[in-house]
Design a protein around this motif. Structure first.
Motif, short mmCIF file in Angstrom:
data_model
loop_
_atom_site.label_atom_id
_atom_site.label_comp_id
_atom_site.label_asym_id
_atom_site.label_seq_id
_atom_site.Cartn_x
_atom_site.Cartn_y
_atom_site.Cartn_z
N THR A 23 25.78 6.23 15.80
CA THR A 23 25.59 7.30 14.82
C THR A 23 26.81 7.43 13.92
N ILE A 24 28.01 7.38 14.51
CA ILE A 24 29.24 7.50 13.72
C ILE A 24 29.35 6.35 12.72
N LEU A 25 29.05 5.13 13.16
CA LEU A 25 29.14 3.97 12.26
C LEU A 25 28.12 4.07 11.13
N ILE A 84 37.99 3.60 16.18
CA ILE A 84 36.83 4.30 16.73
C ILE A 84 36.21 3.52 17.88
N GLY A 85 36.34 2.20 17.84
CA GLY A 85 35.79 1.38 18.91
C GLY A 85 36.52 1.55 20.23
N ARG A 86 37.72 2.13 20.17
CA ARG A 86 38.52 2.31 21.38
C ARG A 86 38.36 3.71 21.98
N ARG A 87 37.63 4.55 21.33
CA ARG A 87 37.51 5.94 21.80
C ARG A 87 36.50 6.05 22.94
N GLU A 88 36.77 7.04 23.80
CA GLU A 88 35.88 7.31 24.93
C GLU A 88 34.74 8.22 24.48
N GLY A 89 33.77 8.39 25.38
CA GLY A 89 32.59 9.19 25.05
C GLY A 89 32.92 10.62 24.66
N LYS A 90 33.89 11.24 25.36
CA LYS A 90 34.24 12.62 25.06
C LYS A 90 34.81 12.73 23.65
N GLU A 91 35.67 11.77 23.27
CA GLU A 91 36.26 11.79 21.93
C GLU A 91 35.20 11.57 20.87
N LEU A 92 34.24 10.70 21.16
CA LEU A 92 33.15 10.48 20.21
C LEU A 92 32.33 11.76 20.04
#
Length: 641
Positions: free
Chosen positions: A332-334, A595-603
């Motif tokens: 979704t973010i991408l 953004i590819g390195r972020r965890e689920g909570k950060e997303l």
């Protein structure tokens, strides 16, 4: 063909769905209210005019709160549901799983409680919303009865009238105007209100209560026969239970028999007995309600279909709910970033306004800045003498002051740093504005303020890096001009060490050089003084005279003009290559890596929606559910097919 029970049952089911999903008409919502489109009977009347008694008489059950003052402080939406045998029970909209039996207790699966009466629950539910301070509320209490048989504030009057009007103003409402017979009909609150909202009397039914309490020797025939106040529908007289009957809890069936007996044995009303009483009123209202429903159903269907279409479009605009798994969040973010990037590129490429401002920097701002450079002052006679003399040192130049030329040129070229860096900053500002504008124009991003902020920060950081690289490049262009001078330019100049022919009349080659410099963006102001457009006849004369130094300044100015023309072309190339092209291709490159390195909570934090939009989407989703349920209910009625 649908029966009367199926038609009224259809409206009842849709009304219950409206109440369950929070649509009870009115409000400030931009969405149309389905509740407002449904036909309904609204009972209005002055305080203690007998409204509750009339409703209980029609229902045939004793269930409404009683007492002194204003007892009914919230609208009561009452539905009568006929069942095929079985036990009689009542059900509240706010307690859908609890059935009140015998109107003295309610049943929960496996348990029976004998502590809550229907009347008590109405009072308790009223107090939950209004408190015990005698306030009123327009939020209705929804009560369905299933049967196999047929201290208040000063503004209370104004508040009640305003609340009542929200119901009777609706063109789909049937007004049941209750007036006590022992009061002058001209002063009836119900009739006054009905006359205002329904001046033709097309949807008003007059009900006259307390006929048995009139003074002896008087009657209400002028009203019941339509002479005192005419309505399009007949007046109906009602005899309610007395206070003693209520205290003794007199059976409603017995009360109805007494009411019929009163009319049939009355010398005043005997000839109207067949069209008087609560049973006749209930039948009359049912028949009229059936005809109104039939007339309104096509409009309701149209409203539902239009509403479904509009709400689905609005949900698409607001965006659907986000999935909970990390992969879906990242996707979704991408997708949101791609939507933003597409709009940003459209601004640069000309599909949207804004990119043309970059060309304005190159075509207007840069040339104007080059023309304003202070070469006139720098190459004035006095300054040229000073710089050439300093460059010569203790040994004056013999033929041409090469060191003086170089020093004059190098110092002149330094002035180009300012316009070059200013062009970089101007383009940077335009790109930042386009980023801000593109984020605002990306509708999909509006629901995610955290992602908007993060995206704006990441894009600005990238633009800063592009700006730094662009400044380094344009400064290098200026430095390159200083590091190696174009020798051929000076070789073509007239040699001071040899004879120079006097220019023929009209020969203005020197002036043409000056004009050429001016066209390259450099302001030229040469004062040849006593030369008057021609070189001295003896160039070997006073080598250190004013004419000599003027010639040096003129030659340097011509060279600077040539360089200015070159930089006017190369600076935009460098800026576009280092800033605009990079912004178009790699604006979010670093953001994608991070953004590819972020965890689920950060997303999830990035997809933390604006609470206002979340609330709006939930409201629309609930209403869409209501409209679809209503459409299904209508489709299930045989006559619609």
């Amino acid at each position: 063909m649908a029966t009367m029970e199926s038609l009224i049952g259809l409206v009842n089911r849709i009304q219950r769905a409206c109440t369950a999903l929070g649509d009870y008409g009115g409000g400030d919502s931009a969405l149309a209210s389905l509740w407002d489109a449904l036909p309904s009977v609204v009972v209005v009347g002055g305080q203690s005019s007998g409204k509750s008694s009339v409703l209980e008489s029609i229902v045939g059950r004793d269930f409404l709160p009683r007492g002194s003052g204003i007892v009914t402080r919230r609208p009561l939406v009452l539905q009568l549901q006929k069942t095929e045998g079985g036990q009689e029970y009542a059900e509240f909209g706010h307690m859908p799983q609890r059935k009140f039996t015998d109107f003295c207790k309610f049943i929960v699966p496996k348990f029976i409680f004998s502590i809550a009466l229907v009347r008590q629950e109405i009072q308790d539910e009223t107090d939950r919303i209004t408190g015990k301070s005698k306030q009123i509320s327009p939020i209705p209490i929804h009560l369905s009865i299933f049967s196999p048989t047929e201290g208040q504030p000063e503004s209370i009057v104004e508040d009640i009238e305003k609340m009542v009007r929200t119901y009777v103003d609706k063109p789909n409402s049937i007004i049941l105007a209750i007036s006590p017979a022992n009061q002058d009909i001209a002063t009836s609150d119900a009739i006054k209100l009905a006359k205002e909202v329904d001046p033709l009397g097309e949807r008003t039914f007059g009900v006259l209560t307390k006929l048995d309490l009139m003074d002896k020797g008087t009657n209400a025939l002028d009203v019941l026969e339509g002479r005192a106040y005419r309505l399009q529908h007949p007046w109906v007289g009602i005899v309610n239970r007395s206070q003693a009957d209520i205290i003794k809890n007199t059976d409603m069936i017995y009360a109805r028999r007494k009411e019929q007996e009163y009319f049939y044995t009355s010398t005043d009303y005997g000839h109207l007995a067949s069209k008087m009483g609560s049973e006749y009123l209930a039948k009359l209202l049912s028949q009229h309600l059936e005809s109104v429903i039939k007339a309104k159903i096509p409009g309701i269907i149209s409203l539902i279909n239009k509403g479904i279409e509009e709400m689905e479009a609005e949900l698409d605009r607001l965006g659907r709910p986000i999935a909970v798994d990390d992969g879906a969040k990242l996707y979704t973010i991408l997708e949101l970033c791609r939507a933003f990037d597409k709009i940003f590129k459209e601004h640069l490429d000309g599909g949207r306004a804004g990119g043309d401002r970059i060309y304005g920097v190159f075509d207007n701002q840069l040339p104007a800045a080059l023309k304003k450079l202070p070469f006139d002052k720098h190459l004035s006679l006095q300054n040229v003498k000073k710089i050439v003399s300093e460059a010569d040192g203790y040994q004056p130049h013999l033929i041409a002051p090469e060191q003086g030329y170089r020093r004059l040129i190098e110092r002149s070229l330094n002035y180009f740093r300012g316009p070059a860096e200013a062009s970089v900053d101007a383009v940077h500002f335009v790109l930042k504005e386009l980023v801000r504008k593109s984020i605002g124009e990306t509708e999909e991003l509006r629901r995610f303020p955290s992602l908007q902020s993060t995206l704006a920060t990441a894009a600005t950081q990238s633009l800063e890096k592009f700006r730094e690289e662009s400044k380094k490049t344009v400064v290098r262009l200026v430095d390159m001009e200083s590091s190696y001078l174009t020798v051929d330019f000076f070789r073509k100049l007239p040699q001071e060490g040899g004879p120079t022919p006097t220019p023929a009349p009209g020969d203005r080659s020197a002036d043409r050089r000056a004009v050429s410099a001016d066209r390259r963006g450099v302001s030229v102001s040469t004062d040849r003084g006593e030369e008057k457009g021609k070189y001295p006849s003896d160039p070997l004369g006073d080598r250190y005279g004013d004419a000599h130094f003027r010639r040096i300044g003129s030659n340097v100015l011509s060279y600077i003009g040539m360089v200015s023309e070159t930089l006017r072309v190369t600076i935009p190339k460098a800026v576009v290559y280092c800033q605009v092209k990079e912004a178009r291709q790699n604006l979010l490159h670093y953001f994608y890596i991070q953004i590819g390195r972020r965890e689920g909570k950060e997303l999830g934090e990035l997809l933390d929606e604006d609470p206002t939009l979340m609330s709006k989407r939930q409201e629309i989703a609930k209403r869409l559910e209501l409209y679809k349920a209503a459409r299904d209910e209508i489709d299930a009625v045989a006559w619609v097919r």
